[in-house]
Design a protein around this motif. Structure first.
Motif, mmCIF file in Angstrom:
data_model
loop_
_atom_site.group_PDB
_atom_site.id
_atom_site.type_symbol
_atom_site.label_atom_id
_atom_site.label_comp_id
_atom_site.label_asym_id
_atom_site.label_seq_id
_atom_site.Cartn_x
_atom_site.Cartn_y
_atom_site.Cartn_z
ATOM 1 N N THR A 143 -4.992 0.676 16.434
ATOM 2 C CA THR A 143 -5.667 -0.239 15.518
ATOM 3 C C THR A 143 -6.133 -1.445 16.323
ATOM 4 O O THR A 143 -5.314 -2.227 16.821
ATOM 5 C CB THR A 143 -4.732 -0.673 14.377
ATOM 6 O OG1 THR A 143 -4.252 0.492 13.714
ATOM 7 C CG2 THR A 143 -5.477 -1.560 13.388
ATOM 8 N N ILE A 160 1.469 -4.587 7.645
ATOM 9 C CA ILE A 160 1.027 -3.674 6.589
ATOM 10 C C ILE A 160 0.619 -2.361 7.236
ATOM 11 O O ILE A 160 -0.082 -2.347 8.243
ATOM 12 C CB ILE A 160 -0.166 -4.277 5.816
ATOM 13 C CG1 ILE A 160 0.272 -5.556 5.098
ATOM 14 C CG2 ILE A 160 -0.741 -3.274 4.825
ATOM 15 C CD1 ILE A 160 -0.865 -6.324 4.465
ATOM 16 N N LYS A 161 1.084 -1.277 6.667
ATOM 17 C CA LYS A 161 0.635 0.030 7.131
ATOM 18 C C LYS A 161 0.328 0.882 5.916
ATOM 19 O O LYS A 161 1.211 1.178 5.121
ATOM 20 C CB LYS A 161 1.700 0.679 8.010
ATOM 21 C CG LYS A 161 1.180 1.880 8.748
ATOM 22 C CD LYS A 161 2.172 2.404 9.766
ATOM 23 C CE LYS A 161 2.368 1.424 10.895
ATOM 24 N NZ LYS A 161 3.321 1.917 11.888
ATOM 25 N N GLU A 162 -0.919 1.215 5.763
ATOM 26 C CA GLU A 162 -1.353 2.015 4.628
ATOM 27 C C GLU A 162 -1.990 3.299 5.150
ATOM 28 O O GLU A 162 -2.940 3.231 5.935
ATOM 29 C CB GLU A 162 -2.390 1.245 3.803
ATOM 30 C CG GLU A 162 -1.820 0.058 3.056
ATOM 31 C CD GLU A 162 -1.072 0.452 1.794
ATOM 32 O OE1 GLU A 162 -0.069 -0.215 1.488
ATOM 33 O OE2 GLU A 162 -1.499 1.426 1.130
ATOM 34 N N VAL A 163 -1.476 4.433 4.718
ATOM 35 C CA VAL A 163 -2.038 5.712 5.153
ATOM 36 C C VAL A 163 -2.276 6.586 3.928
ATOM 37 O O VAL A 163 -1.373 6.769 3.120
ATOM 38 C CB VAL A 163 -1.099 6.454 6.127
ATOM 39 C CG1 VAL A 163 -1.811 7.667 6.713
ATOM 40 C CG2 VAL A 163 -0.603 5.541 7.233
ATOM 41 N N HIS A 182 -4.971 2.088 7.544
ATOM 42 C CA HIS A 182 -5.124 0.824 8.261
ATOM 43 C C HIS A 182 -3.748 0.226 8.550
ATOM 44 O O HIS A 182 -2.861 0.266 7.706
ATOM 45 C CB HIS A 182 -5.966 -0.183 7.462
ATOM 46 C CG HIS A 182 -6.200 -1.467 8.201
ATOM 47 N ND1 HIS A 182 -6.766 -1.502 9.460
ATOM 48 C CD2 HIS A 182 -5.932 -2.757 7.878
ATOM 49 C CE1 HIS A 182 -6.841 -2.767 9.869
ATOM 50 N NE2 HIS A 182 -6.347 -3.545 8.928
ATOM 51 N N THR A 183 -3.617 -0.282 9.744
ATOM 52 C CA THR A 183 -2.447 -1.087 10.101
ATOM 53 C C THR A 183 -2.929 -2.519 10.242
ATOM 54 O O THR A 183 -3.897 -2.782 10.966
ATOM 55 C CB THR A 183 -1.842 -0.615 11.445
ATOM 56 O OG1 THR A 183 -1.425 0.740 11.310
ATOM 57 C CG2 THR A 183 -0.641 -1.468 11.833
ATOM 58 N N GLU A 184 -2.299 -3.441 9.538
ATOM 59 C CA GLU A 184 -2.706 -4.843 9.614
ATOM 60 C C GLU A 184 -1.586 -5.664 10.238
ATOM 61 O O GLU A 184 -0.500 -5.772 9.667
ATOM 62 C CB GLU A 184 -3.032 -5.386 8.215
ATOM 63 C CG GLU A 184 -3.609 -6.788 8.228
ATOM 64 C CD GLU A 184 -4.789 -6.905 9.171
ATOM 65 O OE1 GLU A 184 -5.852 -6.341 8.874
ATOM 66 O OE2 GLU A 184 -4.637 -7.523 10.250
ATOM 67 N N TYR A 199 -6.062 -3.345 -0.939
ATOM 68 C CA TYR A 199 -5.891 -1.929 -0.622
ATOM 69 C C TYR A 199 -4.440 -1.479 -0.617
ATOM 70 O O TYR A 199 -4.153 -0.297 -0.480
ATOM 71 C CB TYR A 199 -6.542 -1.590 0.726
ATOM 72 C CG TYR A 199 -6.055 -2.401 1.914
ATOM 73 C CD1 TYR A 199 -4.806 -2.155 2.486
ATOM 74 C CD2 TYR A 199 -6.858 -3.391 2.480
ATOM 75 C CE1 TYR A 199 -4.368 -2.888 3.581
ATOM 76 C CE2 TYR A 199 -6.430 -4.126 3.578
ATOM 77 C CZ TYR A 199 -5.184 -3.876 4.127
ATOM 78 O OH TYR A 199 -4.750 -4.592 5.198
ATOM 79 N N LEU A 257 2.995 10.876 6.612
ATOM 80 C CA LEU A 257 1.717 10.284 6.208
ATOM 81 C C LEU A 257 0.719 10.368 7.366
ATOM 82 O O LEU A 257 -0.333 10.988 7.251
ATOM 83 C CB LEU A 257 1.908 8.831 5.769
ATOM 84 C CG LEU A 257 2.689 8.645 4.464
ATOM 85 C CD1 LEU A 257 2.969 7.170 4.202
ATOM 86 C CD2 LEU A 257 1.943 9.241 3.269
ATOM 87 N N ASP A 258 1.072 9.742 8.508
ATOM 88 C CA ASP A 258 0.198 9.870 9.674
ATOM 89 C C ASP A 258 0.302 11.261 10.291
ATOM 90 O O ASP A 258 -0.654 11.743 10.902
ATOM 91 C CB ASP A 258 0.568 8.819 10.729
ATOM 92 C CG ASP A 258 -0.102 7.481 10.483
ATOM 93 O OD1 ASP A 258 -1.293 7.480 10.121
ATOM 94 O OD2 ASP A 258 0.561 6.438 10.645
ATOM 95 N N GLY A 284 -10.010 2.324 8.712
ATOM 96 C CA GLY A 284 -9.772 0.890 8.688
ATOM 97 C C GLY A 284 -10.765 0.174 7.785
ATOM 98 O O GLY A 284 -11.155 0.694 6.739
ATOM 99 N N ASP A 289 -9.208 1.373 12.824
ATOM 100 C CA ASP A 289 -8.138 2.284 13.218
ATOM 101 C C ASP A 289 -8.770 3.541 13.817
ATOM 102 O O ASP A 289 -9.551 4.218 13.140
ATOM 103 C CB ASP A 289 -7.296 2.683 12.004
ATOM 104 C CG ASP A 289 -6.597 1.488 11.357
ATOM 105 O OD1 ASP A 289 -7.306 0.559 10.927
ATOM 106 O OD2 ASP A 289 -5.363 1.491 11.284
#
Lengths: 625, 625
Positions: free
Chosen positions: B409, A393-396, A383-385, B228, B342-343, B435, B414
């Motif tokens: 996103t 925020i970028k969580e992968v 998710h990118t917030e 998260y 990561l991505d 997401g 996402d």
């Protein structure tokens, strides 16, 4: 549901000790022990058949499920001494003097428990020994030699293959196999060069050709364009792959005996066994719940149950081709060693398998199963917030799955069977179908010449690929968070807004739950309606009151198009529905029945599920693909 | 079909030179040039709107397809000088004085070609600038401040999000957006803590709140269990991943300008462009045929066309939630930089994208697209051959696919969009949906309390995940081995054996081909019958006479369950059929029409395909998912 709660302790304390799990496959010494018991039995008993017997199938005779679950829940260090060990039984399916015997033996005290003759229809799987013998017969047959000579071919370039005969309404059957032959003559791709027109029926008990047909001659397809050996082609890049498919040297799973524990990316624990019929069997799969501090069960047992491969050419030499590969040949018996760095990545862990020969001796299939972490290239979650001011925020979380793989080559086809465990708690069952088409020689070299139904596609000069299906069916015994489960449909239903003005919308959909009450209701034509299919535990709820469950996420499904009264369809009647859910019954594992070769369709999933009494809300999934 | 024959030469000779492909996206200097032309136009023209205008969408005005194909086939070293260059045009969709203008400019001579006012329904995509401004309004609004205070909340912990309004039958519409707000207060997971009951309608032209609703209060869901961020959790293993997802440092593809050539494992060549609306566009994808010694075309252009995400809660504050994300926000405008390791794996090649701000200035989205070789862990092909005496053959070709990835996103969701090119010549289009769910606050903490239809699933205390769909539709303009293609169904039909005794079989299936003649016939409910769907080139045949073609291999499909007369459904009418095949028309790319925001459903795929005249056998696939 305490059954898995102590498994983690067990694995922790005996980390360097092999656990003897009650579902562990038979070891080579156990196979020898079984053979010894059987031999003693037949040599001592005067009323028994002569010692001229062959082993067709030897397997663990599994303890009853409730006893296995009891063993799992009680068998931990503090109580281990007080728990009586489970009996260790095995079964041997033997052909002796023209009869099929099922013998059950007790390995704990080396005793024979029973020797029963099976008098029903169908036969046990073919042995590799008799297949090998049957394929030698044509080369020694003067009739066949004449047929080959009359085609101007060289006998030394002929390879023959066994094709099971099926059953077409005969009142009496013999154990037999059809043999057809193919021509190398410059190619390793034997399936591309069928010697069309010749079919031999081999009596497997007498081991002789009992029917010989040389009906017609067809041109032999050309060698050109058929070769697939990389050494014969510009496939240098493939050898590169072995070096390149490098994964980290370490991995996050451990194997203790046949128990696999994956702690690195997820918390799966499960049992893996090689099985000559099913190929690989996954048992007692559970996932560790760190909030509850215990393992929670998901799948008691899962394995490939049957394959149905009917061909669509009704002509002589092809009409009988409708295979039930798992019951007739065995996926495990047809499996071959996996190639490190090619079939599985370099850091895979390989397991050997042990099978029983026709003579009762164990033999090893090295590296028959591999286990590895698959870096899928997809995200498990991300998710990118960007709606939080002053913060991006970028969580992968990249996806790594744990794969258990076996490859079964049944003649021309290679079935690459994967059990894939994910970080999110799902289990994905998939089969990759590879290999070579089953082809038929023809005089045609261009489709413009064809005015009849040739039952296939002209894929090269003189070469037809015959229409056919592959139905692969799985037995999945789900125990979601415990033993009692229900099969529930969550149906999406359109609702029309009845109070105009209450909303600008005119419609929406909502979800209606339906718990299946009978096995007939629980058959599903997948994809025919908007529905989620769930196996839930009606006794287990989440904090907010939803049932604990697993969703069955299926792909495209296909069902058989054969007429219900056609013989191959009678034998694989289950193939008219892609999903069946049935009550648990330990013996109901093989969708076309246990004695599959030349079966009459009087056993199997479609027969079992006709029962009307004892319909239970608590159903078990028999599986499908 | 000579169009790609010389592309290989071109790439060979100009290996270090960037090719200016006619479909290359607009460069930053070109965007500046466009803005300059537009500015000059408006400052010079006294009858024009005031210079107070905003850029909503700037894109290449693509040359006609036949000219692009001509350019490709003729633009090689020997004839380059004699080929007149293609004009380089661009379009700018501008809002000025309450009107939507489409301006077309010629970049070759910096001239304005046209400035036309669009008088139809619907508006261009929202700009990031106006979204940002709209989200500032609540925080400055006394009404909103009062609402937040009355809930005992802290204004500094509020984050607001924009939700497009849709259209619900109003005769007149204003450019507006709904704003709803969420609460951080200890979590970065803002979507898990909706401040329910408050909705604001913001006039985007006046940039003020024109309707303010504070209808009811609902408990704010707890922070517990919502976080998260890996830094807040035990996600140390995720950071491991970056190091572990190591692939070989080298890869087998090259990028020259926007042309990608994959020579290592396959011979694909294609053009990649970033696009603020579609995200990524793949063009002129072709595959080198080493036998014919030339490239053969497969796909002229492919991209995501529209997403339709209707929610199923008809109540105030939710009823309007039915998004057409690509047309309203833009997949490209919503894309964010990809995280190496990561991505995408460490050895991926990243491409930057350039978009146009509301002020007409170009801005860069770094690493918006990545390209990498995916080691899938599956076999591209394998076979074990054991029926050749004295020889055991084992051939395994592991699968490596070439992936083009972008991640968009859109609010809580996402979309991970992959174009995957395989060694076997297929193109796989897939979207991974990740997401966070769009959630609604409620007083319920257990489903036992619920007696009404809450239009969703209680996923945590006070938290409903509202039912919804995601329909993702692709525009695929296939040019299989040339420009003229047909859409053909290969239907499997059961045949009953009519001459008993001719065969032991009673049935078989055969294949009946049907070429679709009209667009109405070419709509397909996927999975409803046993059929293979093919796009063939009726002018190109294989050596044995089969048409050259590509098979459409679809997964599970879903169609909208909304009533046909419901407004969201009218706007996304195409969502009732998963597959539409239409004649080629350069302008027909966006399934819900080009001006999507607040559209009335009078443009788009379902409208175009109603045409009855000019029905052509030569059809083009408009796409689906």
């Amino acid at each position: 549901m305490s059954m898995f709660s102590l498994l983690s302790l067990l694995l922790l304390c005996f980390i360097n000790t092999t656990i003897n799990h009650p579902l562990d496959p038979l070891s080579p010494s156990e196979i020898n022990q079984i053979t010894h018991i059987v031999h003693n039995h037949y040599s001592k008993t005067s009323t028994s058949p002569s010692p001229n017997y062959t082993f067709h199938y030897v397997d663990l005779e599994e303890p009853e499920k409730h006893r296995v679950l009891q063993w799992l829940s009680s068998n931990h260090p503090t109580t281990r001494s007080t728990t009586s060990p489970l009996p260790r039984l095995a079964k041997a399916i033997i052909r002796a003097n023209g009869a099929t015997h099922k013998l059950v033996v007790d390995l704990t005290d080396s005793s024979l428990i029973s020797d029963r003759v099976y008098a029903g229809h169908g036969y046990p799987p073919l042995t590799i020994k008799e297949i090998t013998a049957a394929l030698e017969l044509p080369l020694k047959s003067p009739q066949f030699q004449h047929s080959i000579l009359s085609r101007g071919l060289n006998l030394s370039q002929v390879s023959c293959i066994p094709l099971t005969t099926g059953w077409f309404g005969q009142a009496k059957t013999k154990r037999a196999v059809n043999v057809v032959c193919l021509y190398r003559g410059g190619t390793e791709n034997i399936f591309s060069r069928p010697i069309e027109g010749i079919t031999m029926l081999v009596d497997l008990e007498a081991m002789k050709i009992i029917k010989y047909f040389d009906r017609f001659k067809a041109p032999l397809p050309k060698v050109e364009g058929t070769r697939y050996k990389s050494s014969k082609q510009d496939f240098k890049l493939i050898s590169d792959f072995r070096a390149k498919w490098a994964q980290p040297k370490t991995h996050g799973f451990s194997i203790d005996g046949h128990m696999v524990k994956w702690a690195n990316w997820a918390n799966w624990a499960f049992h893996v066994q090689f099985n000559t019929r099913a190929g690989v069997i996954i048992s007692t799969a559970s996932i560790f719940d760190s909030e509850q501090g215990k393992y929670r069960s998901v799948l008691y047992r899962g394995h490939a149950s049957e394959t149905f491969v009917p061909y669509m050419d009704p002509s002589d030499g092809w009409s009988f081709r409708a295979y039930l590969d798992i019951g007739e040949y065995g996926f495990g018996q047809s499996a071959s060693p996996l190639e490190p760095g090619l079939d599985c990545p370099g850091n895979a862990v390989f397991l050997d398998g042990y099978a029983t020969g026709a003579d009762g001796k164990p033999y090893k299939i090295p590296r028959v199963i591999c286990i590895f972490e698959r870096y899928t290239g997809h995200a498990a979650w991300r998710h990118t917030e960007s709606y939080i001011k002053g913060e991006l925020i970028k969580e992968v979380r990249p996806q790594v799955n744990l794969v258990v793989r076996i490859v079964s080559t049944v003649g021309n086809y290679d079935y690459i069977e994967d059990w894939e465990f994910t970080q999110s708690g799902t289990i994905k069952v998939g089969v990759g179908l590879s290999g070579i088409l089953q082809m038929k020689a023809t005089s045609y070299t261009n489709i413009d010449q064809i005015t009849e139904d040739v039952h296939g596609t002209l894929v090269a000069d003189n070469t037809l690929a015959i229409y056919h299906d592959h139905f692969i069916t799985y037995h999945l015994d789900l125990d979601v968070d415990g033993n009692d489960n229900s099969f529930v449909k969550y149906k999406m239903k359109t609702k029309r807004v009845t109070q105009p003005g209450s909303t600008p919308r005119k419609s929406y959909w909502t979800v209606v739950q339906e718990t299946m009450k009978t096995e007939a209701d629980a058959r599903v034509q997948l994809g025919s309606e908007p529905v989620d299919l769930l196996v839930i535990n009606p006794n287990k709820k989440t904090n907010v009151g939803n049932y604990v469950g697993y969703r069955l996420m299926h792909g495209l499904s296909a069902t058989s198009l054969l007429a219900d009264d056609d013989y191959p369809q009678i034998r694989a009647a289950y193939s008219k529905w892609p999903l069946w859910v049935t009550r648990y019954n330990q013996s109901e594992r093989w969708a076309s029945g246990f004695y599959t070769d030349q079966s009459h369709g009087d056993d199997g999933l479609a027969i079992w599920s006709q029962r009307t009494s004892g319909e239970a809300e608590v159903a078990r999934m028999h599986g499908d693909d």
